[in-house]
Scaffold this motif. Structure first.
Motif, PDB file in Angstrom:
ATOM      1  N   LYS A 186      -5.692  -4.048 -14.132  1.00 57.74           N
ATOM      2  CA  LYS A 186      -5.443  -2.766 -13.487  1.00 57.74           C
ATOM      3  C   LYS A 186      -3.979  -2.646 -13.092  1.00 57.74           C
ATOM      4  O   LYS A 186      -3.300  -3.632 -12.875  1.00 57.74           O
ATOM      5  CB  LYS A 186      -6.321  -2.639 -12.235  1.00 57.74           C
ATOM      6  CG  LYS A 186      -7.810  -2.740 -12.514  1.00 57.74           C
ATOM      7  CD  LYS A 186      -8.602  -2.794 -11.208  1.00 57.74           C
ATOM      8  CE  LYS A 186     -10.079  -3.040 -11.477  1.00 57.74           C
ATOM      9  NZ  LYS A 186     -10.849  -3.194 -10.220  1.00 57.74           N
ATOM     10  N   LYS A 187      -3.506  -1.407 -12.998  1.00 60.45           N
ATOM     11  CA  LYS A 187      -2.147  -1.139 -12.561  1.00 60.45           C
ATOM     12  C   LYS A 187      -2.168  -0.424 -11.217  1.00 60.45           C
ATOM     13  O   LYS A 187      -3.216  -0.078 -10.698  1.00 60.45           O
ATOM     14  CB  LYS A 187      -1.414  -0.297 -13.614  1.00 60.45           C
ATOM     15  CG  LYS A 187      -1.198  -1.011 -14.936  1.00 60.45           C
ATOM     16  CD  LYS A 187      -0.394  -0.153 -15.885  1.00 60.45           C
ATOM     17  CE  LYS A 187      -0.141  -0.899 -17.187  1.00 60.45           C
ATOM     18  NZ  LYS A 187       0.667  -0.079 -18.137  1.00 60.45           N
ATOM     19  N   GLY A 188      -0.986  -0.179 -10.690  1.00 55.66           N
ATOM     20  CA  GLY A 188      -0.881   0.555  -9.439  1.00 55.66           C
ATOM     21  C   GLY A 188      -1.463  -0.209  -8.266  1.00 55.66           C
ATOM     22  O   GLY A 188      -1.483  -1.441  -8.240  1.00 55.66           O
ATOM     23  N   VAL A 189      -1.964   0.535  -7.289  1.00 51.68           N
ATOM     24  CA  VAL A 189      -2.500  -0.064  -6.065  1.00 51.68           C
ATOM     25  C   VAL A 189      -3.663  -0.984  -6.358  1.00 51.68           C
ATOM     26  O   VAL A 189      -3.733  -2.112  -5.848  1.00 51.68           O
ATOM     27  CB  VAL A 189      -2.916   1.046  -5.070  1.00 51.68           C
ATOM     28  CG1 VAL A 189      -3.714   0.452  -3.913  1.00 51.68           C
ATOM     29  CG2 VAL A 189      -1.683   1.774  -4.536  1.00 51.68           C
ATOM     30  N   LYS A 243      -9.553  -8.049  -0.388  1.00 54.07           N
ATOM     31  CA  LYS A 243     -10.877  -7.434  -0.391  1.00 54.07           C
ATOM     32  C   LYS A 243     -10.804  -6.014   0.166  1.00 54.07           C
ATOM     33  O   LYS A 243     -10.145  -5.761   1.169  1.00 54.07           O
ATOM     34  CB  LYS A 243     -11.853  -8.270   0.448  1.00 54.07           C
ATOM     35  CG  LYS A 243     -12.133  -9.647  -0.141  1.00 54.07           C
ATOM     36  CD  LYS A 243     -13.123 -10.408   0.726  1.00 54.07           C
ATOM     37  CE  LYS A 243     -13.427 -11.781   0.143  1.00 54.07           C
ATOM     38  NZ  LYS A 243     -14.388 -12.543   0.988  1.00 54.07           N
ATOM     39  N   ILE A 244     -11.512  -5.099  -0.497  1.00 48.60           N
ATOM     40  CA  ILE A 244     -11.579  -3.707  -0.050  1.00 48.60           C
ATOM     41  C   ILE A 244     -12.922  -3.490   0.631  1.00 48.60           C
ATOM     42  O   ILE A 244     -13.962  -3.762   0.058  1.00 48.60           O
ATOM     43  CB  ILE A 244     -11.438  -2.735  -1.236  1.00 48.60           C
ATOM     44  CG1 ILE A 244     -10.134  -3.006  -2.004  1.00 48.60           C
ATOM     45  CG2 ILE A 244     -11.481  -1.282  -0.747  1.00 48.60           C
ATOM     46  CD1 ILE A 244      -9.999  -2.193  -3.270  1.00 48.60           C
ATOM     47  N   LYS A 245     -12.878  -2.999   1.871  1.00 49.12           N
ATOM     48  CA  LYS A 245     -14.100  -2.702   2.609  1.00 49.12           C
ATOM     49  C   LYS A 245     -14.064  -1.252   3.068  1.00 49.12           C
ATOM     50  O   LYS A 245     -13.228  -0.885   3.898  1.00 49.12           O
ATOM     51  CB  LYS A 245     -14.236  -3.633   3.816  1.00 49.12           C
ATOM     52  CG  LYS A 245     -14.425  -5.098   3.445  1.00 49.12           C
ATOM     53  CD  LYS A 245     -14.621  -5.964   4.683  1.00 49.12           C
ATOM     54  CE  LYS A 245     -14.827  -7.427   4.308  1.00 49.12           C
ATOM     55  NZ  LYS A 245     -15.027  -8.292   5.507  1.00 49.12           N
ATOM     56  N   THR A 289      -6.794   2.663   1.286  1.00 52.30           N
ATOM     57  CA  THR A 289      -6.171   2.472  -0.024  1.00 52.30           C
ATOM     58  C   THR A 289      -5.398   3.704  -0.495  1.00 52.30           C
ATOM     59  O   THR A 289      -4.421   3.583  -1.237  1.00 52.30           O
ATOM     60  CB  THR A 289      -7.220   2.091  -1.078  1.00 52.30           C
ATOM     61  OG1 THR A 289      -8.258   3.083  -1.101  1.00 52.30           O
ATOM     62  CG2 THR A 289      -7.830   0.728  -0.780  1.00 52.30           C
ATOM     63  N   LYS A 290      -5.808   4.890  -0.052  1.00 52.43           N
ATOM     64  CA  LYS A 290      -5.098   6.114  -0.459  1.00 52.43           C
ATOM     65  C   LYS A 290      -3.704   6.179   0.153  1.00 52.43           C
ATOM     66  O   LYS A 290      -2.855   6.953  -0.310  1.00 52.43           O
ATOM     67  CB  LYS A 290      -5.900   7.353  -0.054  1.00 52.43           C
ATOM     68  CG  LYS A 290      -5.940   7.607   1.447  1.00 52.43           C
ATOM     69  CD  LYS A 290      -6.729   8.867   1.793  1.00 52.43           C
ATOM     70  CE  LYS A 290      -6.722   9.124   3.303  1.00 52.43           C
ATOM     71  NZ  LYS A 290      -7.496  10.331   3.672  1.00 52.43           N
TER      72      LYS A 290
END
Length: 204
Positions: free
Chosen positions: A80-83, A93-95, A171-172
């Motif tokens: 993946k690219k970007g963020v 980890k994304i929660k 994340t945005k």
């Protein structure tokens, strides 16, 4: 030939940070493992001997010459690219579309002390950048900066009495540069300071 700047031998496993226009000569020998983290302008030359291994970060334009058929060169590629790519690469980890990243701040929780960009990172505060322009450049104004681990922030501050803080960020509100000089750093627009931590991220 000229003597090398660095000789990496035995079972050593150092991290070589090669910024801007530095041009060291490095010999990697024996079973040594070498990790190169360098900017897009790096000009290192690496000679690979024996069963040595070299891991080269994306964006590093180092010259690598295999002097042994048993030497191994690894250039990691990310799906993946970007963020999302940066978060994957850094193992974050994304929660609930939120992540926890880190800053190193002064003893009184400030950064950029004494100038127009001075910011107070008090525990519990939510901060939003008033002039969000991350695409203007990796360093300088137009964004806040955070690192994937507290100790990576040591590269940007080294004052006695400094602290580390954990920051929750949606994340945005993140921005990742395509070819960064500082691979563990990312820009963010808004975040909430959760707690003070030690340099490995443990809450104090």
């Amino acid at each position: 030939h000229a003597e090398p700047s660095i000789v990496n031998r035995g079972n050593a496993a150092p991290l070589i940070v090669n910024w801007e226009n530095a041009a060291p000569s490095i010999e990697n020998r024996g079973n040594a493992a070498l990790r190169i983290v360098g900017g897009i302008f790096a000009k290192a030359t690496i000679l690979m001997y024996g069963f040595s291994v070299c891991i080269v970060a994306a964006g590093s334009k180092v010259k690598i010459k295999r002097k042994s058929k048993n030497a191994t060169i690894i250039r990691p590629k990310y799906n993946k690219k970007g963020v999302r790519g940066w978060l994957e690469k850094e193992g974050i980890k994304i929660k609930g579309n939120k992540v926890v990243l880190y800053k190193r701040v002064s003893s009184d929780y400030k950064t950029q002390e004494g100038n127009s960009c001075e910011t107070h990172w008090g525990i519990g505060k939510t901060l939003e950048h008033h002039d969000w322009r991350p695409e203007a450049g990796e360093c300088g104004a137009g964004k806040f900066h955070a690192c994937s681990r507290p100790y990576f922030a040591d590269e940007f501050r080294s004052k006695i009495g400094d602290r580390y803080v954990a920051i929750e960020i949606h994340t945005k509100d993140l921005y990742a540069w395509e070819k960064p000089l500082y691979h563990h750093k990312i820009a963010f627009r808004k975040g909430k300071v959760l707690f003070e931590c030690d340099r490995v991220g443990r809450k104090k």
